[in-house]
Structures are given as C-alpha cells and as structure tokens.
Design a protein around this motif. Structure first.
Motif, mmCIF file in Angstrom:
data_model
loop_
_atom_site.group_PDB
_atom_site.id
_atom_site.type_symbol
_atom_site.label_atom_id
_atom_site.label_comp_id
_atom_site.label_asym_id
_atom_site.label_seq_id
_atom_site.Cartn_x
_atom_site.Cartn_y
_atom_site.Cartn_z
ATOM 1 N N LYS A 1 63.177 13.823 -18.010
ATOM 2 C CA LYS A 1 62.931 13.920 -19.442
ATOM 3 C C LYS A 1 61.477 14.226 -19.783
ATOM 4 C CE LYS A 1 66.679 10.790 -20.740
ATOM 5 N NZ LYS A 1 67.051 9.525 -21.429
ATOM 6 N N LEU A 2 60.583 14.084 -18.832
ATOM 7 C CA LEU A 2 59.189 14.389 -19.119
ATOM 8 C C LEU A 2 58.987 15.892 -19.155
ATOM 9 C CD1 LEU A 2 57.319 11.770 -16.933
ATOM 10 C CD2 LEU A 2 57.980 11.618 -19.315
ATOM 11 N N HIS A 3 58.089 16.340 -20.016
ATOM 12 C CA HIS A 3 57.864 17.772 -20.132
ATOM 13 C C HIS A 3 56.425 18.049 -20.523
ATOM 14 C CE1 HIS A 3 59.398 16.422 -24.167
ATOM 15 N NE2 HIS A 3 58.197 16.850 -24.462
ATOM 16 N N SER A 4 56.006 19.250 -20.239
ATOM 17 C CA SER A 4 54.712 19.749 -20.690
ATOM 18 C C SER A 4 54.968 21.116 -21.304
ATOM 19 C CB SER A 4 53.734 19.854 -19.510
ATOM 20 O OG SER A 4 52.521 20.425 -19.941
ATOM 21 N N VAL A 5 54.668 21.247 -22.577
ATOM 22 C CA VAL A 5 54.968 22.476 -23.312
ATOM 23 C C VAL A 5 53.706 22.980 -23.995
ATOM 24 C CG1 VAL A 5 56.319 23.487 -25.193
ATOM 25 C CG2 VAL A 5 57.355 21.787 -23.708
ATOM 26 N N THR A 6 53.466 24.270 -23.888
ATOM 27 C CA THR A 6 52.354 24.901 -24.602
ATOM 28 C C THR A 6 52.918 25.725 -25.751
ATOM 29 O OG1 THR A 6 51.020 25.021 -22.601
ATOM 30 C CG2 THR A 6 50.372 26.444 -24.425
ATOM 31 N N ILE A 7 52.588 25.319 -26.963
ATOM 32 C CA ILE A 7 53.026 26.055 -28.150
ATOM 33 C C ILE A 7 51.977 27.109 -28.459
ATOM 34 C CG2 ILE A 7 53.655 25.882 -30.582
ATOM 35 C CD1 ILE A 7 54.345 22.966 -30.086
ATOM 36 N N SER A 8 52.359 28.361 -28.364
ATOM 37 C CA SER A 8 51.416 29.468 -28.568
ATOM 38 C C SER A 8 51.697 30.146 -29.905
ATOM 39 C CB SER A 8 51.532 30.493 -27.435
ATOM 40 O OG SER A 8 51.295 29.881 -26.188
ATOM 41 N N MET A 9 50.704 30.139 -30.789
ATOM 42 C CA MET A 9 50.830 30.850 -32.063
ATOM 43 C C MET A 9 50.152 32.215 -31.911
ATOM 44 S SD MET A 9 49.373 29.931 -35.831
ATOM 45 C CE MET A 9 47.801 30.627 -35.399
ATOM 46 N N HIS A 10 50.960 33.264 -31.906
ATOM 47 C CA HIS A 10 50.442 34.613 -31.695
ATOM 48 C C HIS A 10 50.173 35.290 -33.041
ATOM 49 C CE1 HIS A 10 51.612 34.727 -27.341
ATOM 50 N NE2 HIS A 10 52.453 33.793 -27.766
ATOM 51 N N ILE A 11 48.950 35.744 -33.235
ATOM 52 C CA ILE A 11 48.588 36.518 -34.432
ATOM 53 C C ILE A 11 48.274 37.943 -33.961
ATOM 54 C CG2 ILE A 11 46.988 36.745 -36.365
ATOM 55 C CD1 ILE A 11 46.467 33.771 -36.192
ATOM 56 N N THR A 12 49.085 38.891 -34.423
ATOM 57 C CA THR A 12 48.916 40.282 -33.975
ATOM 58 C C THR A 12 47.621 40.882 -34.479
ATOM 59 O OG1 THR A 12 51.323 40.514 -34.016
ATOM 60 C CG2 THR A 12 50.028 42.552 -33.878
ATOM 61 N N GLU A 13 47.324 40.681 -35.761
ATOM 62 C CA GLU A 13 46.103 41.205 -36.372
ATOM 63 C C GLU A 13 45.525 40.128 -37.286
ATOM 64 O OE1 GLU A 13 44.608 44.932 -39.211
ATOM 65 O OE2 GLU A 13 46.625 44.895 -38.374
ATOM 66 N N THR A 14 44.418 39.594 -36.900
ATOM 67 C CA THR A 14 43.824 38.475 -37.638
ATOM 68 C C THR A 14 43.307 38.939 -38.993
ATOM 69 O OG1 THR A 14 43.153 37.513 -35.530
ATOM 70 C CG2 THR A 14 42.157 36.609 -37.512
ATOM 71 N N LYS A 15 43.633 38.166 -40.026
ATOM 72 C CA LYS A 15 43.197 38.467 -41.390
ATOM 73 C C LYS A 15 42.448 37.263 -41.961
ATOM 74 C CE LYS A 15 47.275 41.387 -42.130
ATOM 75 N NZ LYS A 15 48.491 41.598 -42.939
ATOM 76 N N ASP A 16 41.812 37.515 -43.099
ATOM 77 C CA ASP A 16 41.050 36.432 -43.733
ATOM 78 C C ASP A 16 41.953 35.257 -44.107
ATOM 79 O OD1 ASP A 16 38.627 37.731 -43.516
ATOM 80 O OD2 ASP A 16 38.838 38.759 -45.450
ATOM 81 N N GLU A 17 43.186 35.548 -44.504
ATOM 82 C CA GLU A 17 44.079 34.478 -44.930
ATOM 83 C C GLU A 17 44.570 33.617 -43.760
ATOM 84 O OE1 GLU A 17 46.358 38.446 -45.431
ATOM 85 O OE2 GLU A 17 44.356 37.650 -45.803
ATOM 86 N N ASP A 18 44.278 34.025 -42.527
ATOM 87 C CA ASP A 18 44.667 33.223 -41.364
ATOM 88 C C ASP A 18 43.711 32.056 -41.131
ATOM 89 O OD1 ASP A 18 46.928 34.731 -40.638
ATOM 90 O OD2 ASP A 18 45.686 36.217 -39.636
ATOM 91 N N ARG A 19 42.550 32.080 -41.768
ATOM 92 C CA ARG A 19 41.621 30.969 -41.582
ATOM 93 C C ARG A 19 42.167 29.708 -42.232
ATOM 94 N NH1 ARG A 19 38.157 34.071 -45.061
ATOM 95 N NH2 ARG A 19 36.789 34.378 -43.245
#
Length: 410
Positions: free
Chosen positions: A309-327
């Motif tokens: 039941k133990l796990h290690s997970v990496t949640i990756s948030m991919h942004i294709t083209e970074t914009k000002d509103e992503d801050r």
C-alpha cells in the motif's frame, strides 16, 4: 497533670506508628504473585500513621472502590480498601500517611485490560516507538507480531534487521518496539502479547495469560514536498514550457493540486482524486492521469512490501507555454486517515529579456560614463587651444604699454 500525661502518651504512640511506616495486608485469598480473577472480592488493609490515604496507579481510585471508615489498632491507624469485585482494575495500589510513608501492593488481574496500547500516528519520516503497557508486576516480556504475521521475540529477533529494534523497558512497558520510518516498514496493526515462557505460575493461570493480547495501530501522515532545492518559490520564463513537480509519499492517499490567484485570492483545483484511481495517460507508458483531470502524474512508483500500500508519486503539472496568468501560489495536498500534509510554492513568471536588462543597464552606464569623459576632455582641450591663441595678443599689448610709458617719460 494526668490529662497532660495521657495526651503525651497518645502523641508518642502516634509518632511510633509513623516511625514504623505503613504496611498493606489482605485477608483475601490472593493467588501466587498476587494473581486474581476479575470476579475476586479483595479487601486491602493499610496500617500506619495518621492521615492514611489510598491511591491507584498514583492517581484516583477506580470506579466502584470503597474505603471503610478509619479505625485504630494497636495505637496505629487502619484504613481498609474494598474492591468487590476488583473487575479489570489490576495494577499498583498504594497507601500513604501524613509522614509520606508509603507501601504498595500490585494486584495482577488476569484480564485483557491489563495489557493495553495507544494508537500511534507518525509523520512517516522518522522512527516511531510502539508501546504496549501492562499492569503486571513483574513485567512480562512481549512478543510482537507484524501486520504480515511475522513475529519478533525479544532476545530472539534478527539483529541484522534495521527496520526494528527492541529497546529497554520503560515504566509499565516491557521491551517496546521501535520501528523505522514508513519507507521501510509496513503500516497497520502490530499485535503484542505476553511471553510466559519460563514462568513458574500455575498452568491454569498461564493458559489464561496466553489469551491476553492487544494491538497498536501504526498510521503515518503522507509526506509532501516540491522537487528541487528551492521549495518556497520557482521561476519560469514567459513563453517557454515549464514543469512543476510535487512528490507525495504515503499510504492510501488522496492527492489534490490547487492554484491560488495572487490578485483574487481564489483557489482553483487543478487535480484531485485518490492515488488508487491513477491510470496510464492516453498514449503514454510512464505517465499517470486521474480521470477528468487535464494534468498528469508521472514517475509513479509503488514500493514492494508486505502490505503493498505504500507509494511514491510525483505529480507533474505541465505548462506548454508559460503566461503571466500562470503566476501564483501552487499548493500540493495529500490526505489519508491519519491526517493531512501540504506543501506550497510560489511560481514567478519572468520575461525572456529579464536576464538581459541588467546587462543592458550596465552597458548604458558605461556608454554614459564614456560620453561624459569625452565631453569633458573635449571642452578642456578647447580651453587650452584658446589660451594658446591669446598669448601673442597679450605680448603685443604689453609692449605697446611699455612704449607709451617711455614716450611720456621723455
């Protein structure tokens, strides 16, 4: 005079009683090593100085206990404690007088409640100690059983197993178990029971003691952190791709990825769901998705152990083209039955030329400084040339003045 003598004798007798200290006796039939059943009716008699009081486990008496009115016997105070029946209230009973004289008797009740434990919630990153407390005296060694069924018998366990260690007894705890962090050990119920091997008690009492056992529920909160050395803030370049990774290690966790807008302070849930619902993303062999989410979870690793039941997970948030509103502030949350843990980081968006501006500023300062030096040198040279041109004219004026003076003198 006679009254004074009587008072003196009474006071002396009282002092003699105090000097003798307190003593606990019982007219009840106690078994070997004071072992009794929960249905036994016990009467304890304390003899000592004035001001006698009874205490149970250094605290108040258990429910149902009765104290007989104090009396005097052989110039000593007597205070009786009636436990009828004793029920599951085994443990240490102490009698204390005003002079702090103390005597203690331990009643070993053959009851499941004479062995008890507290649930343990760790944070999963440090070692944790599991304790089984008992109300027996002397203390029994304990046999520990792992969630997978394997046993640890103190003095007979594998010394090379770095996952566990058996520590020295504490008060009310015989050989407690110290387990490593959840990365190396399974979570769940750890059972402890009495180790009666070598005991000289009667066989019928040992048979009942062998039935006594309890368990410690070991749970751990999930561990959450953002990848990289800079945990509090991250920088992304405008117009370029960016990946923000949150690492979750835990047990039956529900993960949630939230973005908080800097201006409106509103939260937007980007990803939410149990780790158990992760599925391979469409067209990918190493990235996992939660159904209905536009963000990916990659580098999933389920650790091989007895519980699975133990796990290690990496949640990756991919942004294709970074914009000002992503801050803004990004919050990674993991939660299970033991509790919740969260980590946050602030994403800053920089312009592509952001790194160039300091260089351009330095270049501008150098150009301006060179221009100032050039203008200064040019003006200084011009002043020197004008001074050289005026020298002949000054000489002619001087000669003319001298000539005029000479003529006037003649």
């Amino acid at each position: 005079m006679r009254a004074f003598s009587e008072y003196f004798l009474i006071a002396a007798a009282s002092l003699i009683g105090c000097a003798k200290g307190t003593k606990i006796t019982s007219d009840s039939e106690l078994g070997p090593q004071n072992f009794v059943l929960p249905t036994a009716n016990i009467i304890l008699k304390c003899t000592g100085g004035s001001g006698l009081i009874w205490k149970y486990e250094d605290g108040s008496l258990p429910e149902g206990a009765k104290i007989q009115a104090p009396s005097t016997q052989d110039q000593s105070s007597v205070l009786e404690l009636i436990l009828s029946p004793i029920r599951h209230n085994g443990g240490a009973y102490s009698c204390i007088d005003n002079a702090k004289n103390k005597d203690t008797i331990n009643l070993n009740v053959v009851s499941a409640k004479s062995l008890y434990a507290d649930p343990v919630v760790g944070n999963g990153t440090v070692d944790t100690t599991l304790r089984c407390h008992q109300r027996f005296s002397p203390l029994f060694p304990l046999i520990w059983t792992f969630p997978n069924g394997s046993e640890i018998i103190p003095g007979n366990y594998s010394k090379g197993d770095n996952r566990v260690s058996v520590n020295a007894p504490e008060k009310g705890s015989a050989l407690h178990l110290r387990v490593a962090s959840r990365r190396d050990i399974e979570l769940g119920n750890y059972e402890c029971r009495l180790n009666t091997s070598g005991s000289t008690l009667p066989a019928e009492i040992i048979a009942q003691l062998n039935e006594i056992k309890t368990s410690v529920n070991y749970e751990a909160k999930p561990d959450v952190k953002f990848e990289g050395s800079q945990q509090k803030s991250k920088s992304a370049t405008k117009g370029e791709p960016f990946v923000l990774k949150c690492i979750v290690e835990g047990h039956n966790d529900t993960v949630k990825f939230v973005k908080m807008n800097e201006e409106t302070k509103e939260n937007t849930t980007l990803l939410e769901g149990p780790v158990s619902s992760l599925q391979l993303c469409e067209g990918s062999n190493d990235e996992y998705c939660i159904p209905g989410s536009t963000y990916k979870v990659s580098q999933q690793e389920v650790r091989a152990n007895d519980t699975g039941k133990l796990h290690s997970v990496t949640i990756s948030m991919h942004i294709t083209e970074t914009k000002d509103e992503d801050r803004g502030e990004y919050i990674c949350i993991a939660k299970n039955s033991a509790g919740e843990h969260r980590a946050s980081t602030t994403l800053r968006v920089k312009d592509k030329l952001a790194a160039l501006w300091p260089f351009l500023g330095i270049v501008g300062e150098v150009v301006l400084l060179c221009l100032i030096i050039f203008c200064y040198e040019k003006r200084r040279n011009k002043a020197a040339d004008d001074e050289d041109e005026n020298e002949p004219m000054k000489a002619e004026v001087h000669e003319t003045r001298e000539t005029n003076v000479q003529r006037r003198g003649k």
